[in-house]
Design a protein around this motif. Structure first.
Motif, PDB file in Angstrom:
ATOM      1  N   GLU A 130       0.999  -1.106   0.006  1.00 32.85           N
ATOM      2  CA  GLU A 130       0.192   0.016  -0.123  1.00 32.85           C
ATOM      3  C   GLU A 130       0.931   1.320  -0.200  1.00 32.85           C
ATOM      4  OE1 GLU A 130      -3.498   2.154   2.610  1.00 32.85           O
ATOM      5  OE2 GLU A 130      -2.926   0.057   3.068  1.00 32.85           O
ATOM      6  N   ASP A 131       0.512   2.247  -1.063  1.00 32.24           N
ATOM      7  CA  ASP A 131       1.147   3.584  -1.009  1.00 32.24           C
ATOM      8  C   ASP A 131       2.699   3.307  -1.400  1.00 32.24           C
ATOM      9  OD1 ASP A 131       1.008   6.366  -1.124  1.00 32.24           O
ATOM     10  OD2 ASP A 131       1.772   6.290   0.932  1.00 32.24           O
ATOM     11  N   SER A 174      -3.054  -1.125  -2.863  1.00 30.03           N
ATOM     12  CA  SER A 174      -3.990   0.152  -2.837  1.00 30.03           C
ATOM     13  C   SER A 174      -3.080   1.221  -2.833  1.00 30.03           C
ATOM     14  CB  SER A 174      -4.952   0.133  -1.743  1.00 30.03           C
ATOM     15  OG  SER A 174      -4.157  -0.067  -0.561  1.00 30.03           O
ATOM     16  N   GLN A 175      -3.700   2.622  -3.378  1.00 33.98           N
ATOM     17  CA  GLN A 175      -2.803   3.648  -3.429  1.00 33.98           C
ATOM     18  C   GLN A 175      -1.541   3.495  -4.388  1.00 33.98           C
ATOM     19  OE1 GLN A 175      -2.871   6.105  -0.005  1.00 33.98           O
ATOM     20  NE2 GLN A 175      -4.194   4.473   1.341  1.00 33.98           N
ATOM     21  N   TYR A 226     -10.752   1.558  -5.866  1.00 35.96           N
ATOM     22  CA  TYR A 226     -10.106   2.939  -6.347  1.00 35.96           C
ATOM     23  C   TYR A 226      -9.908   2.842  -7.993  1.00 35.96           C
ATOM     24  CZ  TYR A 226      -8.310   2.859  -1.371  1.00 35.96           C
ATOM     25  OH  TYR A 226      -8.276   2.797  -0.254  1.00 35.96           O
ATOM     26  N   GLY A 235      -5.028  -0.917  -6.959  1.00 38.65           N
ATOM     27  CA  GLY A 235      -4.920   0.679  -6.675  1.00 38.65           C
ATOM     28  C   GLY A 235      -5.533   1.322  -7.746  1.00 38.65           C
TER      29      GLY A 235
END
Length: 218
Positions: A63-64, A87-88, A140, A111
């Motif tokens: 994530e990120d 995600s992200q 997303y 993501g």
């Protein structure tokens, strides 16, 4: 930072300043049965390149992360990966095609799309190769204008989407996957996400001391 929340579910979450020692950590006798790997903000393709081949890791969170499609290729070194959180992070059709080679995946969190809807549609269609996938998070990803009937995953049971948009596309997914539970807006998580902010353990690099504060059963 190294986290081990109990003897049955060892977890590695290195802090960004020490990501270059990922490979050394994974081969350390202190974590002989590592199953969960939580890498997030600051992780790049260079860091992912240090991932060794492992049959033990089953849950990974990126994530990120600041990775590209090239970085996803290194995930193929984890043939028994069951949970993946992206995600992200940017998502393209090429990246989705790479992910479709992780045939043991049960949970997948995607993501934000960084290409045309048609290309993402082609990429999502590749997910039909994941014959064991049970949970898919598309919150997303904008599905507007896509032919979601191409995504045929018979084992899929939980789908997380933005129900305030893409209603036509959601119906297509449900029609194509009749065994799907009612579409949910509740966040789908992996084991790596579930323990990310918990204080089950602490590890001091300077003293090389590991303190287990609690136990977490998988």
């Amino acid at each position: 930072m190294l986290r081990v929340p109990g003897p049955r579910l060892p977890v590695l979450r290195p802090a960004p300043p020490v990501l270059y020692i990922i490979e050394d950590c994974l081969s350390s006798p202190r974590v002989p049965s590592l199953e969960v790997l939580n890498l997030g903000n600051g992780v790049t393709d260079e860091h992912l390149a240090t991932l060794p081949h492992s049959d033990r890791i089953t849950s990974l969170s990126l994530e990120d992360a600041e990775r590209t499609d090239a970085g996803l290729e290194y995930l193929l070194r984890l043939p028994h990966l069951r949970e993946l959180n992206l995600s992200q992070t940017p998502m393209t059709a090429k990246g989705l095609e790479t992910i479709s080679s992780l045939r043991e995946l049960r949970t997948l969190i995607l993501g934000t799309a960084r290409t045309t809807p048609k290309e993402i549609e082609n990429g999502l269609a590749c997910l039909s190769r994941l014959s064991k996938l049970q949970a898919l998070d598309l919150r997303y990803v904008s599905l507007a204008g896509m032919d979601m009937g191409r995504m045929d995953i018979p084992t899929l049971r939980k789908l997380n989407v933005d129900t305030d948009r893409d209603r036509k596309e959601i119906r297509q997914v449900k029609e194509r996957n009749p065994h799907l539970d009612p579409v949910t807006t509740r966040r789908i998580t992996t084991r790596a996400d579930a323990i990310r902010d918990s204080a089950f353990w602490s590890y001091d690099y300077l003293s090389n001391e590991l303190e287990v504060k609690s136990d977490l059963r998988p």
